[in-house]
Write a protein that holds these residues in place. Structure first.
Motif, PDB file in Angstrom:
ATOM      1  N   SER A 335      50.852  47.004  52.952  1.00 36.09           N
ATOM      2  CA  SER A 335      51.470  47.826  51.656  1.00 36.09           C
ATOM      3  C   SER A 335      52.139  47.682  51.158  1.00 36.09           C
ATOM      4  CB  SER A 335      52.748  48.622  52.381  1.00 36.09           C
ATOM      5  OG  SER A 335      52.730  49.768  54.027  1.00 36.09           O
ATOM      6  N   LYS A 336      52.878  47.636  49.815  1.00 38.36           N
ATOM      7  CA  LYS A 336      52.580  47.224  48.132  1.00 38.36           C
ATOM      8  C   LYS A 336      54.620  47.396  48.293  1.00 38.36           C
ATOM      9  CE  LYS A 336      52.465  45.007  43.904  1.00 38.36           C
ATOM     10  NZ  LYS A 336      52.480  43.334  44.628  1.00 38.36           N
ATOM     11  N   VAL A 337      55.163  47.116  47.662  1.00 41.12           N
ATOM     12  CA  VAL A 337      56.698  46.992  47.332  1.00 41.12           C
ATOM     13  C   VAL A 337      56.389  47.226  45.754  1.00 41.12           C
ATOM     14  CG1 VAL A 337      59.122  46.872  47.294  1.00 41.12           C
ATOM     15  CG2 VAL A 337      57.511  46.208  49.828  1.00 41.12           C
ATOM     16  N   LEU A 338      57.327  48.949  45.310  1.00 36.41           N
ATOM     17  CA  LEU A 338      56.866  49.504  43.984  1.00 36.41           C
ATOM     18  C   LEU A 338      58.816  49.659  43.757  1.00 36.41           C
ATOM     19  CD1 LEU A 338      53.455  50.322  43.196  1.00 36.41           C
ATOM     20  CD2 LEU A 338      54.599  48.307  42.922  1.00 36.41           C
ATOM     21  N   LEU A 345      49.185  56.207  39.440  1.00 30.89           N
ATOM     22  CA  LEU A 345      48.165  55.636  40.729  1.00 30.89           C
ATOM     23  C   LEU A 345      47.730  56.936  41.400  1.00 30.89           C
ATOM     24  CD1 LEU A 345      48.515  52.531  41.850  1.00 30.89           C
ATOM     25  CD2 LEU A 345      49.550  52.916  42.807  1.00 30.89           C
ATOM     26  N   ARG A 346      46.502  56.325  41.620  1.00 32.99           N
ATOM     27  CA  ARG A 346      45.742  57.174  42.687  1.00 32.99           C
ATOM     28  C   ARG A 346      44.731  57.149  43.361  1.00 32.99           C
ATOM     29  NH1 ARG A 346      48.619  60.120  39.858  1.00 32.99           N
ATOM     30  NH2 ARG A 346      47.684  61.546  38.450  1.00 32.99           N
ATOM     31  N   SER A 347      45.249  55.081  44.038  1.00 30.09           N
ATOM     32  CA  SER A 347      44.525  54.833  44.794  1.00 30.09           C
ATOM     33  C   SER A 347      46.186  53.128  45.305  1.00 30.09           C
ATOM     34  CB  SER A 347      43.213  54.135  44.295  1.00 30.09           C
ATOM     35  OG  SER A 347      43.197  53.388  44.066  1.00 30.09           O
ATOM     36  N   PRO A 348      45.969  52.699  46.406  1.00 31.55           N
ATOM     37  CA  PRO A 348      46.582  51.913  46.707  1.00 31.55           C
ATOM     38  C   PRO A 348      45.985  50.772  45.212  1.00 31.55           C
ATOM     39  CG  PRO A 348      45.240  52.084  48.618  1.00 31.55           C
ATOM     40  CD  PRO A 348      44.876  54.134  47.713  1.00 31.55           C
ATOM     41  N   PRO A 349      47.442  49.717  45.323  1.00 34.64           N
ATOM     42  CA  PRO A 349      46.425  48.121  44.687  1.00 34.64           C
ATOM     43  C   PRO A 349      45.508  48.106  45.605  1.00 34.64           C
ATOM     44  CG  PRO A 349      48.872  49.034  44.339  1.00 34.64           C
ATOM     45  CD  PRO A 349      48.779  49.752  45.554  1.00 34.64           C
ATOM     46  N   SER A 350      44.840  46.889  45.128  1.00 34.72           N
ATOM     47  CA  SER A 350      43.788  46.602  45.498  1.00 34.72           C
ATOM     48  C   SER A 350      44.357  45.131  46.459  1.00 34.72           C
ATOM     49  CB  SER A 350      43.072  45.146  44.216  1.00 34.72           C
ATOM     50  OG  SER A 350      41.635  44.832  45.148  1.00 34.72           O
ATOM     51  N   SER A 354      48.533  51.269  50.999  1.00 34.36           N
ATOM     52  CA  SER A 354      49.314  52.385  51.732  1.00 34.36           C
ATOM     53  C   SER A 354      51.098  51.377  50.056  1.00 34.36           C
ATOM     54  CB  SER A 354      50.655  52.668  52.144  1.00 34.36           C
ATOM     55  OG  SER A 354      51.107  51.346  52.946  1.00 34.36           O
ATOM     56  N   VAL A 355      51.012  52.627  49.507  1.00 41.74           N
ATOM     57  CA  VAL A 355      52.543  51.858  48.914  1.00 41.74           C
ATOM     58  C   VAL A 355      53.906  52.366  49.311  1.00 41.74           C
ATOM     59  CG1 VAL A 355      54.040  52.536  46.209  1.00 41.74           C
ATOM     60  CG2 VAL A 355      51.320  51.870  46.706  1.00 41.74           C
ATOM     61  N   LEU A 356      55.076  51.361  49.204  1.00 41.40           N
ATOM     62  CA  LEU A 356      56.733  51.423  49.640  1.00 41.40           C
ATOM     63  C   LEU A 356      57.357  51.356  48.385  1.00 41.40           C
ATOM     64  CD1 LEU A 356      56.575  49.517  52.846  1.00 41.40           C
ATOM     65  CD2 LEU A 356      56.321  52.245  52.656  1.00 41.40           C
ATOM     66  N   GLY A 357      57.646  52.119  48.474  1.00 40.98           N
ATOM     67  CA  GLY A 357      58.700  53.167  46.929  1.00 40.98           C
ATOM     68  C   GLY A 357      60.268  52.633  47.985  1.00 40.98           C
ATOM     69  N   GLU A 358      60.736  51.835  46.899  1.00 39.98           N
ATOM     70  CA  GLU A 358      61.535  51.060  47.414  1.00 39.98           C
ATOM     71  C   GLU A 358      63.190  51.596  46.850  1.00 39.98           C
ATOM     72  OE1 GLU A 358      62.884  46.798  48.356  1.00 39.98           O
ATOM     73  OE2 GLU A 358      61.677  47.565  50.451  1.00 39.98           O
ATOM     74  N   VAL A 359      64.133  52.143  46.324  1.00 44.53           N
ATOM     75  CA  VAL A 359      65.076  52.332  45.296  1.00 44.53           C
ATOM     76  C   VAL A 359      65.492  50.932  44.771  1.00 44.53           C
ATOM     77  CG1 VAL A 359      67.774  52.598  45.378  1.00 44.53           C
ATOM     78  CG2 VAL A 359      66.633  53.904  46.993  1.00 44.53           C
ATOM     79  N   GLY A 360      65.241  51.179  42.940  1.00 47.37           N
ATOM     80  CA  GLY A 360      65.267  50.435  42.483  1.00 47.37           C
ATOM     81  C   GLY A 360      65.351  50.534  41.095  1.00 47.37           C
ATOM     82  N   ASN A 364      65.031  57.332  43.297  1.00 47.00           N
ATOM     83  CA  ASN A 364      66.120  56.699  43.773  1.00 47.00           C
ATOM     84  C   ASN A 364      66.825  56.809  45.030  1.00 47.00           C
ATOM     85  OD1 ASN A 364      67.569  57.881  41.577  1.00 47.00           O
ATOM     86  ND2 ASN A 364      66.511  60.006  41.495  1.00 47.00           N
ATOM     87  N   TYR A 365      64.896  57.511  46.395  1.00 47.60           N
ATOM     88  CA  TYR A 365      64.842  57.527  47.269  1.00 47.60           C
ATOM     89  C   TYR A 365      63.995  56.779  47.665  1.00 47.60           C
ATOM     90  CZ  TYR A 365      67.820  61.026  46.590  1.00 47.60           C
ATOM     91  OH  TYR A 365      68.984  62.442  46.019  1.00 47.60           O
ATOM     92  N   ASP A 366      63.537  56.225  49.055  1.00 48.04           N
ATOM     93  CA  ASP A 366      62.851  55.095  49.587  1.00 48.04           C
ATOM     94  C   ASP A 366      61.939  56.046  49.779  1.00 48.04           C
ATOM     95  OD1 ASP A 366      64.290  52.897  49.374  1.00 48.04           O
ATOM     96  OD2 ASP A 366      65.005  52.543  51.153  1.00 48.04           O
ATOM     97  N   GLU A 367      60.817  55.514  50.164  1.00 49.31           N
ATOM     98  CA  GLU A 367      59.690  56.983  50.456  1.00 49.31           C
ATOM     99  C   GLU A 367      58.838  55.761  50.734  1.00 49.31           C
ATOM    100  OE1 GLU A 367      57.729  57.937  45.740  1.00 49.31           O
ATOM    101  OE2 GLU A 367      59.453  58.764  46.549  1.00 49.31           O
ATOM    102  N   GLN A 368      57.668  56.267  51.364  1.00 50.58           N
ATOM    103  CA  GLN A 368      55.868  55.934  51.424  1.00 50.58           C
ATOM    104  C   GLN A 368      54.778  56.602  50.580  1.00 50.58           C
ATOM    105  OE1 GLN A 368      57.969  57.268  54.010  1.00 50.58           O
ATOM    106  NE2 GLN A 368      59.267  55.180  54.120  1.00 50.58           N
TER     107      GLN A 368
END
Length: 386
Positions: A335-338, A345-350, A354-360, A364-368
């Motif tokens: 997973s790439k953390v953003l 973004l229509r596909s995961p980074p090279s 997958s992508v992990l969205g962290e509060v930042g 507002n919420y963590d998501e996958q």
């Protein structure tokens, strides 16, 4: 054979009014002042076949090992009776402490794992541990449990550690956390406020008697780690990740089974707690759950990550006041953390799955975020009324 989850195995105990201990690493197995029954077993069983062990007070011990391809367990005399457990019970793990205290996980005949314990200060210990493990998929997510003298204890769940112990112990844990390290295992003595910590980078911290420190320093070096280099590299990823390619080969026919709170109380309660814990909306009251359906799949995947489809993505229908949330088992892979929205973004980074969205910055919420349907397996359907 189970894969070691820590670089070294260390147990601290008490026997004949003196300290006892066992240390295991790739360098070998060494022990001091343990009961003859345990010493004979350790002399007989090859070091690589020792899977787990624990020492308690007054010579109590537990050991798990391989013998002729079979996994076996041996406990000190009368320990089964002291714990109130049938000797035919399959023990998944057992931690011993002072004055006959213990904490363990057993596998019952119905196939479910359940904890059992006898711990002083059980209110604080039990409440905190239960709050951490409520809703987890399996007890393998508990890295360690340690019980020590003077009511000391420590446990780690998914990289997070809580403890009651000396100022020095708590200081060392705090310093390690600030340095970005994670505790893989810990041991405490039932005799004195002695302790041992193993960090994920292979370094150690301890407060131990002088006659043990030379052995600890000699055996507990990263070059003697029980974990393979491959296991160490994957430690940061979920231990039970399965490739999306494997998922794609599984038959996808499904059916729904309504959970009855009278007869499926444990399963219903677990998903209900997951739903409550996953409700992150400060401006929305926690809704009432109307029904929960279990998604029945052939060849179900065990020990996978649970995630929620957010309430924000639901649509209100004119003919129903209910909403539906899908609880899914997903395979994240690498997973790439953003920390900001990336709607384009229509596909995961090279190089990532997958992508992990962290509060930042603007999340507002963590998501996958996953980009392949075959990496998602529905587990439960929750119907609720907002």
């Amino acid at each position: 054979m189970p894969v070691p989850k820590s670089h070294y195995r260390v147990a601290l105990g008490d026997y004949d009014d003196d300290d006892s201990w066992i240390i295991q690493s790739k360098k070998g197995l060494i022990w001091m002042n343990i009961p003859d029954a345990l010493s004979s077993l350790l002399n007989r069983v090859p070091e690589e076949d020792i899977l787990d062990f624990s020492l308690g007070s007054e010579g109590r011990f537990y050991i798990r090992y391989m013998d002729d391809g079979q996994e076996k367990r041996k406990l000190s005399k009368y320990l089964w009776e002291e714990m109130g457990q049938d000797h035919t019970v399959e023990l998944d793990r057992l931690t011993l402490g002072p004055d006959g205290q213990y904490w363990g996980v057993r596998v019952d005949r119905d196939g479910f794992s359940r904890t059992f314990e006898q711990v002083d200060d059980s209110g604080a210990f039990g409440d905190r541990l239960v709050s951490k493990i409520d809703g987890i998929d399996y007890f393998g997510e508990i890295e360690f449990v340690a019980l020590g003298a003077n009511g000391d204890w420590a446990f780690g769940v998914n990289g997070r550690v809580e403890c009651r112990g000396s100022n020095l112990l708590r200081k060392r844990i705090t310093e390690g956390r600030k340095g970005g390290k994670t505790i893989l295992s810990a041991a405490m003595s039932p005799r004195d406020r002695l302790w041992f910590l193993c960090w994920d980078d292979g370094t150690i911290d301890y407060w131990l008697p002088g006659d043990m420190t030379d052995s600890i320093d000699s055996y507990c070096q990263l070059r003697y780690s029980l974990m393979s280099k491959k296991s160490r590299a994957k430690k940061a990823q979920t231990e039970y990740a399965v490739s999306a390619r494997e998922l794609a080969s599984v038959n996808s026919s499904t059916s729904l089974r309504l959970l009855d709170n009278r007869y499926d109380k444990e399963e219903f309660s677990r998903i209900h707690k997951l739903f409550k814990r996953g409700w992150k909306h400060d401006h929305k009251a926690l809704p009432d759950i109307q029904r929960i359906f279990a998604v029945t799949l052939p060849d179900p995947l065990e020990h996978s990550y649970l995630a929620y489809k957010a309430d924000d993505y639901t649509n209100d229908l004119s003919n129903s006041s209910n909403r539906v949330v899908v609880v899914a088992r997903v395979v994240l892979g690498k997973s790439k953390v953003l920390r900001r929205n990336t709607e384009s973004l229509r596909s995961p980074p090279s190089g990532y799955d997958s992508v992990l969205g962290e509060v930042g910055i603007d999340l507002n919420y963590d998501e996958q975020i996953l980009y392949r349907d075959d990496a998602i397996r529905p587990a439960y359907v929750v119907i609720y009324e907002p």
